[in-house]
Design a protein around this motif. Structure first.
Motif, mmCIF file in Angstrom:
data_model
loop_
_atom_site.group_PDB
_atom_site.id
_atom_site.type_symbol
_atom_site.label_atom_id
_atom_site.label_comp_id
_atom_site.label_asym_id
_atom_site.label_seq_id
_atom_site.Cartn_x
_atom_site.Cartn_y
_atom_site.Cartn_z
ATOM 1 N N ASP A 1 0.825 -1.207 0.000
ATOM 2 C CA ASP A 1 0.000 0.000 0.000
ATOM 3 C C ASP A 1 0.859 1.257 0.000
ATOM 4 O O ASP A 1 0.603 2.207 -0.748
ATOM 5 C CB ASP A 1 -0.914 0.007 1.224
ATOM 6 C CG ASP A 1 -2.077 -0.962 1.093
ATOM 7 O OD1 ASP A 1 -2.276 -1.501 -0.013
ATOM 8 O OD2 ASP A 1 -2.781 -1.187 2.097
ATOM 9 N N LEU A 2 1.901 1.285 0.831
ATOM 10 C CA LEU A 2 2.764 2.463 0.874
ATOM 11 C C LEU A 2 3.510 2.644 -0.451
ATOM 12 O O LEU A 2 3.662 3.771 -0.934
ATOM 13 C CB LEU A 2 3.767 2.340 2.024
ATOM 14 C CG LEU A 2 3.242 2.681 3.413
ATOM 15 C CD1 LEU A 2 4.329 2.457 4.451
ATOM 16 C CD2 LEU A 2 2.735 4.122 3.481
ATOM 17 N N GLY A 3 3.969 1.545 -1.034
ATOM 18 C CA GLY A 3 4.662 1.642 -2.312
ATOM 19 C C GLY A 3 3.797 2.249 -3.393
ATOM 20 O O GLY A 3 4.259 3.072 -4.201
ATOM 21 N N ILE A 4 2.530 1.879 -3.402
ATOM 22 C CA ILE A 4 1.615 2.418 -4.412
ATOM 23 C C ILE A 4 1.323 3.893 -4.145
ATOM 24 O O ILE A 4 1.298 4.721 -5.068
ATOM 25 C CB ILE A 4 0.320 1.589 -4.451
ATOM 26 C CG1 ILE A 4 0.612 0.181 -4.941
ATOM 27 C CG2 ILE A 4 -0.723 2.249 -5.351
ATOM 28 C CD1 ILE A 4 -0.554 -0.770 -4.829
ATOM 29 N N LEU A 5 1.090 4.234 -2.884
ATOM 30 C CA LEU A 5 0.818 5.635 -2.555
ATOM 31 C C LEU A 5 2.005 6.526 -2.910
ATOM 32 O O LEU A 5 1.830 7.615 -3.480
ATOM 33 C CB LEU A 5 0.476 5.760 -1.068
ATOM 34 C CG LEU A 5 -0.908 5.254 -0.661
ATOM 35 C CD1 LEU A 5 -1.024 5.190 0.856
ATOM 36 C CD2 LEU A 5 -2.013 6.127 -1.248
ATOM 37 N N TYR A 6 3.209 6.101 -2.586
ATOM 38 C CA TYR A 6 4.379 6.902 -2.924
ATOM 39 C C TYR A 6 4.587 6.978 -4.438
ATOM 40 O O TYR A 6 5.055 7.996 -4.959
ATOM 41 C CB TYR A 6 5.630 6.334 -2.251
ATOM 42 C CG TYR A 6 5.736 6.699 -0.789
ATOM 43 C CD1 TYR A 6 5.708 8.030 -0.388
ATOM 44 C CD2 TYR A 6 5.864 5.722 0.192
ATOM 45 C CE1 TYR A 6 5.796 8.378 0.953
ATOM 46 C CE2 TYR A 6 5.960 6.059 1.539
ATOM 47 C CZ TYR A 6 5.922 7.385 1.901
ATOM 48 O OH TYR A 6 6.009 7.733 3.232
ATOM 49 N N HIS A 7 4.224 5.914 -5.138
ATOM 50 C CA HIS A 7 4.319 5.963 -6.608
ATOM 51 C C HIS A 7 3.435 7.077 -7.157
ATOM 52 O O HIS A 7 3.874 7.880 -7.988
ATOM 53 C CB HIS A 7 3.896 4.621 -7.195
ATOM 54 C CG HIS A 7 3.714 4.659 -8.684
ATOM 55 N ND1 HIS A 7 4.771 4.605 -9.568
ATOM 56 C CD2 HIS A 7 2.589 4.775 -9.450
ATOM 57 C CE1 HIS A 7 4.318 4.679 -10.806
ATOM 58 N NE2 HIS A 7 2.998 4.782 -10.761
ATOM 59 N N TYR A 8 2.196 7.129 -6.690
ATOM 60 C CA TYR A 8 1.284 8.147 -7.204
ATOM 61 C C TYR A 8 1.615 9.536 -6.691
ATOM 62 O O TYR A 8 1.223 10.535 -7.304
ATOM 63 C CB TYR A 8 -0.163 7.765 -6.866
ATOM 64 C CG TYR A 8 -0.729 6.800 -7.870
ATOM 65 C CD1 TYR A 8 -1.242 7.247 -9.079
ATOM 66 C CD2 TYR A 8 -0.721 5.433 -7.633
ATOM 67 C CE1 TYR A 8 -1.735 6.375 -10.021
ATOM 68 C CE2 TYR A 8 -1.210 4.537 -8.570
ATOM 69 C CZ TYR A 8 -1.712 5.025 -9.756
ATOM 70 O OH TYR A 8 -2.176 4.140 -10.699
ATOM 71 N N ALA A 9 2.360 9.603 -5.595
ATOM 72 C CA ALA A 9 2.806 10.906 -5.101
ATOM 73 C C ALA A 9 4.038 11.402 -5.851
ATOM 74 O O ALA A 9 4.501 12.522 -5.621
ATOM 75 C CB ALA A 9 3.118 10.815 -3.609
ATOM 76 N N GLY A 10 4.577 10.583 -6.736
ATOM 77 C CA GLY A 10 5.775 10.964 -7.478
ATOM 78 C C GLY A 10 7.054 10.741 -6.711
ATOM 79 O O GLY A 10 8.131 11.168 -7.157
ATOM 80 N N ARG A 11 6.984 10.078 -5.567
ATOM 81 C CA ARG A 11 8.174 9.755 -4.776
ATOM 82 C C ARG A 11 8.662 8.365 -5.199
ATOM 83 O O ARG A 11 8.471 7.370 -4.480
ATOM 84 C CB ARG A 11 7.840 9.796 -3.283
ATOM 85 C CG ARG A 11 7.336 11.142 -2.798
ATOM 86 C CD ARG A 11 8.415 12.222 -2.866
ATOM 87 N NE ARG A 11 7.957 13.519 -2.395
ATOM 88 C CZ ARG A 11 7.969 13.903 -1.125
ATOM 89 N NH1 ARG A 11 8.438 13.085 -0.199
ATOM 90 N NH2 ARG A 11 7.539 15.100 -0.788
ATOM 91 N N HIS A 12 9.251 8.303 -6.359
ATOM 92 C CA HIS A 12 9.557 7.010 -6.969
ATOM 93 C C HIS A 12 10.638 6.246 -6.207
ATOM 94 O O HIS A 12 10.587 5.017 -6.121
ATOM 95 C CB HIS A 12 9.943 7.211 -8.429
ATOM 96 C CG HIS A 12 8.862 7.860 -9.226
ATOM 97 N ND1 HIS A 12 7.681 7.215 -9.534
ATOM 98 C CD2 HIS A 12 8.770 9.114 -9.757
ATOM 99 C CE1 HIS A 12 6.912 8.046 -10.236
ATOM 100 N NE2 HIS A 12 7.540 9.191 -10.371
ATOM 101 N N ASP A 13 11.613 6.954 -5.650
ATOM 102 C CA ASP A 13 12.638 6.274 -4.862
ATOM 103 C C ASP A 13 12.017 5.581 -3.644
ATOM 104 O O ASP A 13 12.352 4.437 -3.332
ATOM 105 C CB ASP A 13 13.713 7.262 -4.406
ATOM 106 C CG ASP A 13 14.626 7.690 -5.549
ATOM 107 O OD1 ASP A 13 14.891 6.848 -6.425
ATOM 108 O OD2 ASP A 13 15.057 8.852 -5.571
ATOM 109 N N SER A 14 11.130 6.288 -2.949
ATOM 110 C CA SER A 14 10.473 5.695 -1.787
ATOM 111 C C SER A 14 9.579 4.540 -2.200
ATOM 112 O O SER A 14 9.513 3.506 -1.523
ATOM 113 C CB SER A 14 9.650 6.759 -1.047
ATOM 114 O OG SER A 14 10.480 7.770 -0.511
ATOM 115 N N SER A 15 8.881 4.714 -3.313
ATOM 116 C CA SER A 15 8.019 3.641 -3.807
ATOM 117 C C SER A 15 8.822 2.382 -4.100
ATOM 118 O O SER A 15 8.417 1.263 -3.762
ATOM 119 C CB SER A 15 7.279 4.097 -5.072
ATOM 120 O OG SER A 15 6.434 3.076 -5.552
#
Length: 212
Positions: free
Chosen positions: A67-81
């Protein structure tokens, strides 16, 4: 390519919400639905991280990282994702090797002894989303590696299902993404094969990608 764009834009977010149907799913859904729908992905991620133990419990580490990986992906935080989705992938691989002992423990106690392992489509889409993270960082080779991993997952799901009606047949989201990545890499043969399988899936299913 516009039909594919619409499909790729919304399908992964659906995976996030469908994942929420698992343990404590309704509470998690309420925590993230409104924020995610209004584009407040970082706020949704912060809410999940602040209340991890109450929202997920000890058997849902895979789901938490997914869930966190997907949320960070959509937030544009690709490194965190990438970090969280890779953690989810490692957990999934580990659970695959321990599945027999986990099932035996669950029989002796209750279903809550089973760690959440993810549904086949979630694990395949996780790799697809990870490939988009690498593409966003201009790492086409990294994207290709993730798509290869998705193919290996699909092969394994088919093998373990024994080819029966429950077998994981194919995934047009994965195929369409693979076609675009292979084309970007100049691997035209692989791109054509992936596009063929994507079209075949929709043809066999009697439907086509949504117009966008």
């Amino acid at each position: 390519m516009r039909p594919w764009v619409a499909l790729l834009a919304w399908a992964p977010l659906c995976a996030l919400f469908l994942s929420g149907c698992a343990n404590r799913g309704l509470v998690r859904y309420e925590k993230i639905a409104a924020r995610a729908a209004s584009g407040e992905f970082l706020e949704a991620a912060s809410a999940l991280r602040a209340e991890k133990s109450g929202l997920y419990g000890s058997q849902s580490d895979l789901l938490y990282n997914l869930d966190l990986g997907i949320l960070y992906h959509y937030a544009g935080r690709h490194d965190s994702s990438i970090v969280f989705l890779e953690r989810a992938a490692r957990i999934h691989d580990d659970l695959f090797t321990r599945s027999v002992s986990n099932e035996a423990a669950a029989l002796l106690t209750n279903d809550n002894a089973r760690p959440y392992r993810g549904r086949p489509y979630e694990m395949v889409w996780m790799r697809v989303i990870q490939s988009f993270n690498y593409l966003a960082l201009d790492n086409k080779d990294g994207a290709r590696v993730e798509l290869r991993q998705a193919q290996l997952l699909m092969d394994e799901f088919r093998r373990t299902a024994g080819g029966g009606p429950a077998a994981y047949r194919d995934d047009p989201l994965f195929r369409g993404t693979a076609a675009m990545v292979y084309a970007a890499l100049g691997e035209t043969d692989d791109a054509a094969i992936a596009a063929f399988h994507a079209v075949k899936h929709y043809r066999d299913a009697g439907r086509r990608p949504p117009e966008g």
